[in-house]
Design an enzyme around this catalytic site. Structure first.
Site, PDB file in Angstrom:
ATOM      1  N   SER A 138      -5.479  -9.126  22.282  1.00  0.00           N
ATOM      2  CA  SER A 138      -4.029  -9.081  22.544  1.00  0.00           C
ATOM      3  C   SER A 138      -3.249  -8.431  21.399  1.00  0.00           C
ATOM      4  CB  SER A 138      -3.514 -10.506  22.739  1.00  0.00           C
ATOM      5  OG  SER A 138      -3.466 -11.148  21.474  1.00  0.00           O
ATOM      6  N   CYS A 139      -1.966  -8.260  21.613  1.00  0.00           N
ATOM      7  CA  CYS A 139      -1.090  -7.651  20.599  1.00  0.00           C
ATOM      8  C   CYS A 139      -1.076  -8.478  19.309  1.00  0.00           C
ATOM      9  CB  CYS A 139       0.325  -7.503  21.153  1.00  0.00           C
ATOM     10  SG  CYS A 139       0.939  -8.953  22.042  1.00  0.00           S
ATOM     11  N   ASN A 140      -0.913  -9.795  19.444  1.00  0.00           N
ATOM     12  CA  ASN A 140      -0.879 -10.636  18.237  1.00  0.00           C
ATOM     13  C   ASN A 140      -2.229 -10.623  17.525  1.00  0.00           C
ATOM     14  OD1 ASN A 140       1.791 -11.847  18.004  1.00  0.00           O
ATOM     15  ND2 ASN A 140       1.349 -12.748  20.005  1.00  0.00           N
ATOM     16  N   HIS A 219       7.102  -9.180  17.940  1.00  0.00           N
ATOM     17  CA  HIS A 219       6.639 -10.454  17.372  1.00  0.00           C
ATOM     18  C   HIS A 219       6.772 -10.343  15.855  1.00  0.00           C
ATOM     19  CE1 HIS A 219       4.568 -11.418  21.139  1.00  0.00           C
ATOM     20  NE2 HIS A 219       3.763 -10.385  21.008  1.00  0.00           N
TER      21      HIS A 219
END
Ligand code: NAD
Length: 337
Positions: A138-140, A219
């Protein structure tokens, strides 16, 4: 030329399609949509358009949008599918890919079991070489992994603690809304991100907590990394500076918030996509044995270079060659401030 099919032309799918179109060793053979909306109309101007589900054919006919067939027709023309469907739908779609024996890349919204390997280009590119099913994390997780990988390959580090301040939704997601609240996510600790980082960096000792915030731009991660050797702030900066997928930004240059980072990105690229982790220079601090830093992550863009590298990895291209080409074609690392 690797022939690439994009199944699910949403936030990630449209960006992967554009990034593939910029490469000279791969091409988009088609993209799928489920609804005949403006995104489908725009997609059709650039790529051959297919439906992800046969039951959508009628909707497209009624809307007067001509399609080239179903996802099954598209798969027959492709060497690999990039599944960019919503969370957990990729696992369902995998049954179609298996029936055609085609390679597939999945996204971070899928469980790790969907693929043979979870992927981050810097951390474990070689694990994906020759594999059939790969999951780009994922992005995080991508952002945490890049920073931790760069630090752990240069310094001896111990436990990592990270707090993740999550944007509540992407800018287009008008159905979701958190207008006046901050929600621990989850309330019971820890958050799932640490476990996910371990899918690509298994030997890192990490714990994460997370919160959802009413913002859509980026984020933000606050990291605390235990140092097991004497390191100066300057050492850390010079190591981070060396990685093109990390961009150091400073409040002195006006980068006072995610709003300013996104404003900077609006000047750079199509759709203000920021593929790099943006780490605030002023946030890099050492207190005793702890290294602190804060980074901002453009969730819609950060996994795009990783998808391009994942495609090359499964077709056996060497790590450095792929990363250099992806960085050059997407102009990653060109904007050192
Ligand atoms: P999205 O909702 O923007 O796009 C998904 C697309 O898939 C839509 O166009 C939808 O119509 C289509 N679709 C629906 N059912 C389908 C099916 N059965 N088969 C194929 N396509 C179908 O979602 P997204 O944000 O692009 O997320 C896609 C994946 O990428 C998810 O796993 C997500 O967790 C992951 N991801 C998202 C982000 C982000 O910030 N948006 C960042 C990193 C990873």
């Amino acid at each position: 030329m690797i022939k690439v099919a994009i199944n699910g032309y949403g936030t990630i799918g449209k960006r992967v399609a554009d990034a593939v179109a910029r490469q000279d060793d791969m091409k988009v053979v088609g993209v799928t949509k489920t609804k005949p909306d403006f995104e489908a109309k725009l997609a059709k101007k650039r790529f051959d358009l297919y439906v992800a589900k046969a039951e959508s054919i009628e909707l497209f006919e009624k809307a007067g949008i001509e399609i080239s067939g179903t996802v099954e027709d598209l798969i027959k023309k492709a060497d690999i599918v990039i599944d960019c469907s919503p969370d957990k739908v990729g696992a369902e779609n995998k049954k179609i890919y298996e029936s055609f024996g085609i390679k597939a890349i999945f996204q971070g919204g899928e469980k790790k079991e969907v693929a043979e390997v979870s992927f981050n280009a810097l951390a474990n590119y070689n694990d994906a070489i020759g594999k059939k099913y790969v999951r780009v994390v994922s992005c995080n997780t991508t952002a945490l992994t890049r920073t931790i990988y760069q630090l752990k390959t240069n310094f001896k580090i111990g436990r990592v603690r990270a707090t993740i301040l999550r944007r509540i939704a992407d800018p287009k997601e008008d159905k979701k809304g958190l207008t006046n609240a901050i929600a621990p996510d989850p309330i019971a600790l820890p958050s799932h991100h640490a476990k996910d980082v371990k899918t690509v960096l298994p030997d890192v000792d990490i714990v994460t907590t997370a919160f959802k915030l009413p913002t859509t731009l980026m984020h933000v991660h606050s990291l605390c990394i235990e140092l097991k050797e004497i390191v100066t702030k300057e050492d850390v900066i010079s190591v981070l500076e060396r990685e093109p997928r990390i961009l150091l930004v400073s409040a002195e240059d006006g980068f006072t918030s995610t709003a300013k980072i996104i404003e900077f990105a609006r000047e750079l690229r199509m759709r203000y996509d920021l593929y790099e982790n943006a780490i605030w220079l002023e946030s890099i601090a050492i207190d005793g044995k702890d290294l602190f830093l804060t980074q901002a992550v453009h969730q819609e863009a950060i996994v795009i270079p990783e998808n391009i590298d994942a495609i090359r990895a499964v077709f056996g291209v060497q790590k450095e060659k792929s990363i250099e080409k992806t960085n050059r074609t997407l102009q990653i690392g060109y904007y050192k401030i």
